[in-house]
Design an enzyme around this catalytic site. Sequence first.
Site, mmCIF file in Angstrom:
data_model
loop_
_atom_site.group_PDB
_atom_site.id
_atom_site.type_symbol
_atom_site.label_atom_id
_atom_site.label_comp_id
_atom_site.label_asym_id
_atom_site.label_seq_id
_atom_site.Cartn_x
_atom_site.Cartn_y
_atom_site.Cartn_z
ATOM 1 C CD GLU A 32 -3.001 -0.723 -0.177
ATOM 2 O OE1 GLU A 32 -3.028 0.418 -0.668
ATOM 3 O OE2 GLU A 32 -3.627 -1.668 -0.664
ATOM 4 C CE1 TYR A 112 -6.895 3.105 -0.436
ATOM 5 C CE2 TYR A 112 -4.526 3.304 -0.015
ATOM 6 C CZ TYR A 112 -5.591 2.648 -0.612
ATOM 7 O OH TYR A 112 -5.372 1.522 -1.352
ATOM 8 C CG ASP A 130 -8.384 3.980 -4.387
ATOM 9 O OD1 ASP A 130 -9.608 4.069 -4.680
ATOM 10 O OD2 ASP A 130 -7.618 3.191 -4.968
#
Length: 318
Positions: A32, A112, A130
């Site tokens: 991520e 996020y 996102d």
Amino acid sequence: MHKALLEWFEKNGRHALPWRQTTNAYHIYLSEIMLQQTQVSRVQEHFYPLFLKHYPTIKDLANASLEDILSHWSGLGYYNRARNLHKAAQSLQKEFPKTKKELLKLAGIGEYTASAIASFAFNECVAVVDTNIKRVLQRLFNKEKLSNKEALELANKFLNYKNPKKHNLALMDLGAMICTAKEAKCELCPLEPFCKGKNEIEKFLSQAKQKRVQKELHFAISVDKNKIALTPSSGSMYKNMLLLPTPKSKSKLLGSYKHNYTKYNLTIYLYNSSPKEQNLEWIECDNFLQAPIPTLIKKAHPFIKNYLSSKKMQEKRV
Ligand code: ADE
């Protein structure tokens, strides 16, 4: 809508992505962070496997030096991501945090990323938003103006509580593959029958491209007994990294090359010159590529090699 979305995802989702084939929270966390500003293909093919080979566990990351981590981050850019990874790894006492709330306390982890890790590693029942997912929601519910807060509220309302992880991944893939910024392939979309924005899709399509900025940079190649001068970067972009120094004189040009980085189209000029800076680190020329330097400096390597061999030839002649 949930059923149509998940059926589409089962058949068409990007299931082969390596970080989707694991529940190792550290691996998912790393993916991520890398994916925040880097294309999926570059992360998947190169940086993710390479980084995990060097730092297979978060303990390895915590025990490594920042310089070592930055040198392995070289090529990815946005080096604050690497600094925060190191900081977060070192702050972990025992085990990896398992909830969004705990994840939010780590360096470099915002709304996020905390939601993404909580959802993809621990299947926590949280919405992930996102830019791709926000766009899908805006079009699906025909909301031209939507703040991030409103998008999160909408995503939570639309969340599939029976299957939150798959639902989030499916929306992400829909945004990346079907409902993209530049075009909407409505004929392929499983949510088309329910979509409130499909008849006014033009207003959602982005034409705007970020303007690129042209910039010139000038560096000195200064070699002494097979060592080359580097200097710690003074700006925040390359903090804790080394750069080539500034040339005192620009009379002896060795060469130039191009490098594109974020919004910049850079032209880099290299000179045979002594450095302006006092604060220098002398690195063996053979170890140049292993130093914590960004790609724009790595690209100077062939010029340095050329310079060294012509210098040797000259010395022989003398
Ligand atoms: N899978 C999980 N997170 C992802 C991301 N940020 N981009 C692409 N695929 C992902």
